[in-house]
Design a protein around this motif. Structure first.
Motif, PDB file in Angstrom:
ATOM      1  N   ARG A  25       0.839  -1.204   0.000  1.00 53.32           N
ATOM      2  CA  ARG A  25       0.000   0.000   0.000  1.00 53.32           C
ATOM      3  C   ARG A  25       0.869   1.247   0.000  1.00 53.32           C
ATOM      4  N   VAL A  26       0.237   2.392  -0.306  1.00 53.36           N
ATOM      5  CA  VAL A  26       0.922   3.671  -0.119  1.00 53.36           C
ATOM      6  C   VAL A  26      -0.052   4.612   0.564  1.00 53.36           C
ATOM      7  N   ASP A  27       0.445   5.305   1.591  1.00 59.07           N
ATOM      8  CA  ASP A  27      -0.368   6.298   2.290  1.00 59.07           C
ATOM      9  C   ASP A  27       0.169   7.687   1.946  1.00 59.07           C
ATOM     10  N   VAL A  28      -0.725   8.533   1.503  1.00 59.18           N
ATOM     11  CA  VAL A  28      -0.350   9.881   1.061  1.00 59.18           C
ATOM     12  C   VAL A  28      -0.814  10.892   2.103  1.00 59.18           C
ATOM     13  N   PRO A  37       0.064  10.091 -11.434  1.00 59.93           N
ATOM     14  CA  PRO A  37      -1.268  10.547 -11.824  1.00 59.93           C
ATOM     15  C   PRO A  37      -1.963  11.223 -10.655  1.00 59.93           C
ATOM     16  N   ALA A  38      -3.283  11.362 -10.664  1.00 56.85           N
ATOM     17  CA  ALA A  38      -4.023  11.895  -9.520  1.00 56.85           C
ATOM     18  C   ALA A  38      -3.787  10.976  -8.319  1.00 56.85           C
ATOM     19  N   VAL A  39      -3.857  11.553  -7.116  1.00 56.62           N
ATOM     20  CA  VAL A  39      -3.543  10.799  -5.901  1.00 56.62           C
ATOM     21  C   VAL A  39      -4.371   9.516  -5.799  1.00 56.62           C
ATOM     22  N   ALA A  40      -5.652   9.575  -6.132  1.00 59.41           N
ATOM     23  CA  ALA A  40      -6.513   8.383  -6.017  1.00 59.41           C
ATOM     24  C   ALA A  40      -6.015   7.263  -6.928  1.00 59.41           C
ATOM     25  N   GLU A  41      -5.661   7.616  -8.139  1.00 62.07           N
ATOM     26  CA  GLU A  41      -5.154   6.598  -9.076  1.00 62.07           C
ATOM     27  C   GLU A  41      -3.796   6.079  -8.600  1.00 62.07           C
ATOM     28  N   PHE A  42      -2.967   6.991  -8.077  1.00 62.87           N
ATOM     29  CA  PHE A  42      -1.650   6.632  -7.554  1.00 62.87           C
ATOM     30  C   PHE A  42      -1.788   5.570  -6.449  1.00 62.87           C
ATOM     31  N   THR A  43      -2.669   5.822  -5.491  1.00 64.76           N
ATOM     32  CA  THR A  43      -2.814   4.895  -4.350  1.00 64.76           C
ATOM     33  C   THR A  43      -3.460   3.574  -4.767  1.00 64.76           C
ATOM     34  N   GLN A  44      -4.270   3.622  -5.835  1.00 66.56           N
ATOM     35  CA  GLN A  44      -4.904   2.384  -6.304  1.00 66.56           C
ATOM     36  C   GLN A  44      -3.958   1.530  -7.139  1.00 66.56           C
ATOM     37  N   GLY A  48       0.461  -4.261  -4.949  1.00 60.78           N
ATOM     38  CA  GLY A  48       0.652  -5.437  -5.787  1.00 60.78           C
ATOM     39  C   GLY A  48       1.818  -5.331  -6.758  1.00 60.78           C
ATOM     40  N   GLN A  49       2.387  -4.125  -6.883  1.00 58.14           N
ATOM     41  CA  GLN A  49       3.491  -3.949  -7.841  1.00 58.14           C
ATOM     42  C   GLN A  49       4.812  -4.428  -7.220  1.00 58.14           C
ATOM     43  N   ARG A  50       5.587  -5.169  -8.026  1.00 56.60           N
ATOM     44  CA  ARG A  50       6.890  -5.656  -7.571  1.00 56.60           C
ATOM     45  C   ARG A  50       7.989  -4.795  -8.199  1.00 56.60           C
ATOM     46  N   VAL A  51       8.987  -4.420  -7.385  1.00 53.19           N
ATOM     47  CA  VAL A  51      10.107  -3.614  -7.875  1.00 53.19           C
ATOM     48  C   VAL A  51      11.068  -4.491  -8.657  1.00 53.19           C
ATOM     49  N   SER A  52      11.474  -4.017  -9.843  1.00 51.20           N
ATOM     50  CA  SER A  52      12.445  -4.798 -10.605  1.00 51.20           C
ATOM     51  C   SER A  52      13.857  -4.232 -10.463  1.00 51.20           C
ATOM     52  N   SER A  53      14.018  -2.901 -10.535  1.00 55.99           N
ATOM     53  CA  SER A  53      15.355  -2.314 -10.406  1.00 55.99           C
ATOM     54  C   SER A  53      15.239  -0.843 -10.027  1.00 55.99           C
ATOM     55  N   VAL A  54      16.387  -0.252  -9.684  1.00 58.90           N
ATOM     56  CA  VAL A  54      16.410   1.157  -9.295  1.00 58.90           C
ATOM     57  C   VAL A  54      17.449   1.871 -10.151  1.00 58.90           C
ATOM     58  N   HIS A  95       5.546  12.740   3.839  1.00 62.69           N
ATOM     59  CA  HIS A  95       4.438  12.975   2.907  1.00 62.69           C
ATOM     60  C   HIS A  95       3.896  11.700   2.277  1.00 62.69           C
ATOM     61  N   LEU A  96       4.759  10.695   2.097  1.00 63.12           N
ATOM     62  CA  LEU A  96       4.318   9.430   1.514  1.00 63.12           C
ATOM     63  C   LEU A  96       4.945   8.278   2.291  1.00 63.12           C
TER      64      LEU A  96
END
Length: 274
Positions: A25-28, A37-44, A48-54, A95-96
DNA sequence: AGCAGGACCTGATGGC
DNA sequence: TGCCATCAGGTCCTGC
């Protein structure tokens, strides 16, 4: 103020811990940090997303996700990205908060609220104007003497303003511009066109050298900068001119001066730099 | 087009 | 002591 060496140090820290982790999850807490994108879309979208690289480009951090999206972060002056293997306490400038499925978290903290975060597919990264217009990476082969010569012949501005211009070269800020110019023996308010080819070459090597050294010392902490684990950099102990006005030059003993060039506080040695 | 300067934002600092 | 003005700086925006 995180510049290339600081952002690269953060990138290396995050590259050790983020790949493979999955966002829960992310809390804004301050929506102004999320530009797209908009905050609502960002948090949705995040869960479930997996990090691949930085990755990193100039002063932009890029956290690549396995579904193809990229989380792009610019820390501006006082932004911090902090990783913790366990939940952390919020402070007034958090902030996040990104929480991973294993309980680890990544927080975005920024006193001045200038920092920005984007979540985009890679083909839309060009919509981030500063990222799209970035010049070459200073430690890559794209930044070379030929490039310097081609870009420096028609400029009417000062050499300090050019070094700060991210379209000329990506990642230099006020600290390393001043430090590179001292190493090169060039006064910051010199017109770009007044530099000789020899001075261009010395400056080119000075830029590369100071960035390499600063990365090796894990960046410069004047006040706010911390790496991804919250630790200070060490390069502030090796600065030759930045914020040393009134003190003696470490090389000739002359008093370091402070002037304003390109609207920025600028530090130089009147004897070493001409 | 290229460049300079203001806006954004908050905490630290200095003067009265 | 307390209040106010000023300064710090990366990037975007405006205007010359």
């Amino acid at each position: 103020m995180p510049e290339l060496p600081e952002v690269e140090t953060i990138r290396r820290g995050l590259a050790n811990v983020l790949p493979g982790r999955v966002f829960a999850r992310v809390d804004v807490y301050y929506g102004g940090s999320v530009k797209q994108p908009a905050v609502a879309e960002f948090t949705q979208t995040i869960p479930g997303q997996r990090v691949s690289s930085v990755g990193r480009r100039g002063k932009y951090l890029q956290i690549f996700l396995e579904n193809g999206l990229v989380l792009v972060v610019h820390l501006r002056m006082t932004g911090k990205l902090l990783f913790s293997p366990t939940p952390i306490e919020l402070d007034k400038h958090t902030h996040l908060v990104f929480t991973f499925t294993d309980g680890a978290c990544l927080t975005f903290n920024d006193v001045r609220k200038f920092g920005t975060v984007y979540l985009l597919p890679p083909h839309r990264m060009c919509e981030i104007k500063g990222l799209a217009c970035l010049g070459p990476e200073p430690l890559s082969a794209d930044f070379c003497l030929e490039y310097m010569k081609a870009k420096m012949t028609k400029r009417k501005t000062s050499i300090k303003a050019l070094l700060l211009n991210q379209e000329f070269v990506a990642g230099l800020g006020n600290i390393y511009a001043d430090e590179a110019l001292h190493r090169a023996g060039i006064k910051p308010d010199r017109a770009v066109i007044s530099l000789t080819s020899q001075e261009r070459e010395i400056l080119y090597h000075a830029v590369c050298e100071v960035l390499h050294e600063a990365i090796n010392w894990r960046g410069t902490t004047m006040s706010d900068y911390r790496d991804a684990s919250g630790s200070y950099g060490q390069f502030q102990n090796r600065l030759r001119v930045y914020q040393r006005h009134g003190k003696p030059c470490l090389y000739c003993g002359e008093r370091i001066e402070r002037i304003v060039v390109a609207g920025r506080g600028t530090h130089y040695c009147p004897a070493c730099q001409t």
